[in-house]
Design a protein around this motif. Structure first.
Motif, PDB file in Angstrom:
ATOM      1  N   MET A   1       0.849  -1.165   0.000  1.00 33.24           N
ATOM      2  CA  MET A   1       0.000   0.000   0.000  1.00 33.24           C
ATOM      3  C   MET A   1       0.900   1.234   0.000  1.00 33.24           C
ATOM      4  O   MET A   1       1.783   1.373   0.826  1.00 33.24           O
ATOM      5  N   SER A   2       0.666   2.115  -0.937  1.00 31.72           N
ATOM      6  CA  SER A   2       1.505   3.299  -1.061  1.00 31.72           C
ATOM      7  C   SER A   2       1.163   4.318   0.024  1.00 31.72           C
ATOM      8  O   SER A   2       0.090   4.272   0.636  1.00 31.72           O
ATOM      9  N   GLU A   3       2.078   5.242   0.248  1.00 32.85           N
ATOM     10  CA  GLU A   3       1.875   6.286   1.251  1.00 32.85           C
ATOM     11  C   GLU A   3       0.665   7.154   0.903  1.00 32.85           C
ATOM     12  O   GLU A   3      -0.109   7.530   1.778  1.00 32.85           O
ATOM     13  N   GLU A   4       0.508   7.446  -0.368  1.00 33.76           N
ATOM     14  CA  GLU A   4      -0.632   8.262  -0.806  1.00 33.76           C
ATOM     15  C   GLU A   4      -1.950   7.548  -0.516  1.00 33.76           C
ATOM     16  O   GLU A   4      -2.904   8.151  -0.036  1.00 33.76           O
ATOM     17  N   HIS A   5      -1.966   6.264  -0.773  1.00 32.37           N
ATOM     18  CA  HIS A   5      -3.171   5.477  -0.516  1.00 32.37           C
ATOM     19  C   HIS A   5      -3.477   5.425   0.984  1.00 32.37           C
ATOM     20  O   HIS A   5      -4.630   5.513   1.397  1.00 32.37           O
TER      21      HIS A   5
ATOM     22  N   GLU B   1      -6.682   7.094   5.648  1.00 34.16           N
ATOM     23  CA  GLU B   1      -6.731   7.744   6.957  1.00 34.16           C
ATOM     24  C   GLU B   1      -7.717   8.910   6.945  1.00 34.16           C
ATOM     25  O   GLU B   1      -8.523   9.057   7.861  1.00 34.16           O
ATOM     26  N   GLN B   2      -7.667   9.732   5.909  1.00 35.61           N
ATOM     27  CA  GLN B   2      -8.582  10.873   5.807  1.00 35.61           C
ATOM     28  C   GLN B   2     -10.032  10.402   5.714  1.00 35.61           C
ATOM     29  O   GLN B   2     -10.915  10.977   6.340  1.00 35.61           O
ATOM     30  N   GLN B   3     -10.252   9.354   4.955  1.00 36.48           N
ATOM     31  CA  GLN B   3     -11.605   8.821   4.812  1.00 36.48           C
ATOM     32  C   GLN B   3     -12.113   8.279   6.155  1.00 36.48           C
ATOM     33  O   GLN B   3     -13.269   8.500   6.522  1.00 36.48           O
ATOM     34  N   LEU B   4     -11.250   7.580   6.905  1.00 36.81           N
ATOM     35  CA  LEU B   4     -11.649   7.075   8.225  1.00 36.81           C
ATOM     36  C   LEU B   4     -11.967   8.210   9.185  1.00 36.81           C
ATOM     37  O   LEU B   4     -12.932   8.136   9.966  1.00 36.81           O
ATOM     38  N   TRP B   5     -11.163   9.293   9.155  1.00 35.64           N
ATOM     39  CA  TRP B   5     -11.442  10.448  10.016  1.00 35.64           C
ATOM     40  C   TRP B   5     -12.782  11.079   9.650  1.00 35.64           C
ATOM     41  O   TRP B   5     -13.560  11.467  10.513  1.00 35.64           O
TER      42      TRP B   5
END
Length: 93
Positions: A1-5, A10-14
């Motif tokens: 899994m790439s850093e961008e992914h 993480e943003q979607q979970l927040w």
């Protein structure tokens, strides 16, 4: 899994957590969620403990116990008395 992914995830979970939280204070929500996380932890520990008790018995997985049967009404009846005693002796507080 790439850093961008990972960052997108993480943003979607927040965002999901904020939506679920609604108007609740973040501290209150934290306490609420920590209770669920602790319950999940205890549930998994009990699952493993029950399966360890049943190891070597006719039933290998505690979810196989039929709760409608007489044996299922008292689940420890399906575990031999010696195995129950040994398991209780290993319990640490």
């Amino acid at each position: 899994m790439s850093e961008e992914h990972k960052k997108q995830l993480e943003q979607q979970l927040w965002n999901i957590a904020n939506t679920l939280r609604g108007k609740m204070n973040a501290d209150e929500f934290r306490d609420y969620i920590l209770g669920f996380i602790f319950y999940k932890y205890l549930s998994e520990k009990m699952h493993l403990y029950a399966n360890r008790l049943l190891a070597g018995e006719d039933i290998e997985e505690y979810t196989q116990i039929d709760e409608a049967s007489a044996e299922g009404q008292c689940p420890f009846k399906c575990v031999s008395p010696n195995r129950r005693l040994n398991a209780l002796n290993k319990v640490t507080i």
